[in-house]
Design an enzyme around this catalytic site. Sequence first.
Site, PDB file in Angstrom:
ATOM      1  N   CYS A 177       0.856  -1.093  -0.052  1.00  0.00           N
ATOM      2  CA  CYS A 177       0.152   0.158   0.001  1.00  0.00           C
ATOM      3  C   CYS A 177       0.864   1.219  -0.173  1.00  0.00           C
ATOM      4  O   CYS A 177       1.690   1.495  -1.090  1.00  0.00           O
ATOM      5  CB  CYS A 177      -0.763   0.074   1.300  1.00  0.00           C
ATOM      6  SG  CYS A 177      -2.439   0.965   0.789  1.00  0.00           S
ATOM      7  N   HIS A 184      -3.623  -5.341   0.793  1.00  0.00           N
ATOM      8  CA  HIS A 184      -3.377  -5.823   2.499  1.00  0.00           C
ATOM      9  C   HIS A 184      -3.988  -7.320   2.333  1.00  0.00           C
ATOM     10  O   HIS A 184      -4.802  -7.707   1.669  1.00  0.00           O
ATOM     11  CB  HIS A 184      -4.362  -5.001   3.425  1.00  0.00           C
ATOM     12  CG  HIS A 184      -3.683  -3.390   3.361  1.00  0.00           C
ATOM     13  ND1 HIS A 184      -2.632  -3.191   3.912  1.00  0.00           N
ATOM     14  CD2 HIS A 184      -4.307  -2.142   2.997  1.00  0.00           C
ATOM     15  CE1 HIS A 184      -2.377  -1.898   3.883  1.00  0.00           C
ATOM     16  NE2 HIS A 184      -3.373  -1.339   3.444  1.00  0.00           N
TER      17      HIS A 184
END
Length: 501
Positions: A341, A425
């Site tokens: 991310c 994630h």
Amino acid sequence: MGGGLLVAGTTSDAGKSVVTAGICRWLVRQGVSVAPFKAQNMSLNSFVTREGAEIGRAQAMQAAAARIEPTALMNPVLLKPGSDRSSQVVLLGKPVGELSARGYHSGRQEQLLGTVTDCLAELRRTHDAVICEGAGSPAEINLRRTDIVNMGIARAARIPVVVVGDIDRGGVFASFFGTTALLSPEDQALVAGYLVNKFRGDVTLLEPGLEMLRGLTGRRTFGVLPYAHGLGIDEEDGLRVSLRGAVRESVVAPPAGEDILRVAVCAVPLMSNFTDVDALAAEPGVVVRFVDRPEELADADLVVLPGTRGTVRALAWLRERGLADAVVRRAAQGRPVLGICGGYQMLGERIEDDVESRAGTVDGLGLLPLRVRFAVEKTLARPVGEALGEPVEGYEIHHGVAEVAGGEGFLDGCRAGSVWGTHWHGSLESDGFRRAFLREVARAAGRRFVPAPDTRFGALREEQLDRLGDLIEEHADTKALLRLIEEGVPEGLPFVPPGAP
């Protein structure tokens, strides 16, 4: 309308999340349909539900304890700090803007009370019981007027309150008494009693104090939970609460290969979803540690740049600390680096940010062929795919939009040599993919490491949740707790002076 209970705490990190999850798991094992609820959560560790709503990871974990799918109803207000004084406000799973702490407590919070009570009422209509988690302490007298997560929601929904105290910190009797005595008579009328958490030693030595506390407050203690090592679950913030330490303590199998793998995670500012590396630590022979100095990367076989709520700020921090140069050097040497991310965004060539930091155009580390532009709209998704020949699931929470201009495909991101990057994630929780990725890391690092063939992260998490349920079942007065949930607040609870000022 189903029954309800609010688990409050004398302090932050008293164990509210753990106790709430434990009660949910104990109840569902008794055949009770139960749901968790937290009206307002402040956390950088969040999760995306199947309908694309962002909620706190603690509530997603508690939903797993209750064996149900998490929904936005379980955490209607999520605050994601962007600095010491401001947070992004996520309402019913969607971001609605940035607010200062003063702005939030000066009116916005009170406006949300109707929304959170509606969410709680809906959960109570569809479940036998709802176990609510408070935040911080209910005796924060400076914030009581605008409170919607502790006594505010308890008063609005007329549900009983049990206060959890961390005896390992010391002063638990004073904390129980002081918390009660600082509440108004109306709030005190909902406080049914206490639950001692993290006790070490002979409980018979504690019992006289509990009786004296009952004499002083007119309220009983519903249980004394022992200090249990390795109760790592997805709480709100704080490195020590994630699953990695717990799994390391519970996994006794030696490494499957001749070598171990060392993983260094850069502890960047405003780090989010550090639970991504829990699945790595679940593997026998993988050692995970968080670092903030370049010399700590020297013996690492894999360096992870994790997610962050402040990508540009975290990138500046890496440069100030000398970590950026160390990461660039190891990439040039063909040593593995993984960005997730915000960490993925930092590995690119350029970042255009007029949304999060408003810093404009900033150079990235230049290790992956991508450019990132921050969009006003947040991406919230639950993608499914394949990588390294294995199926993978994950979730996305980001404003940055990556334009990849080369390299090999890797999930939604890319790979260049020994450097990998993705917005996903949770991908390492997919067992086959995690093992394939670790084999790649071991090969690039020159380690004779072999992933264990039978590590199942989902099963390990279930074991942890069962341990929480066992704690409640074995060390709390479950009959009294069930009566409290079903019948509500006992009558005749005395007032403890002086009360709220």
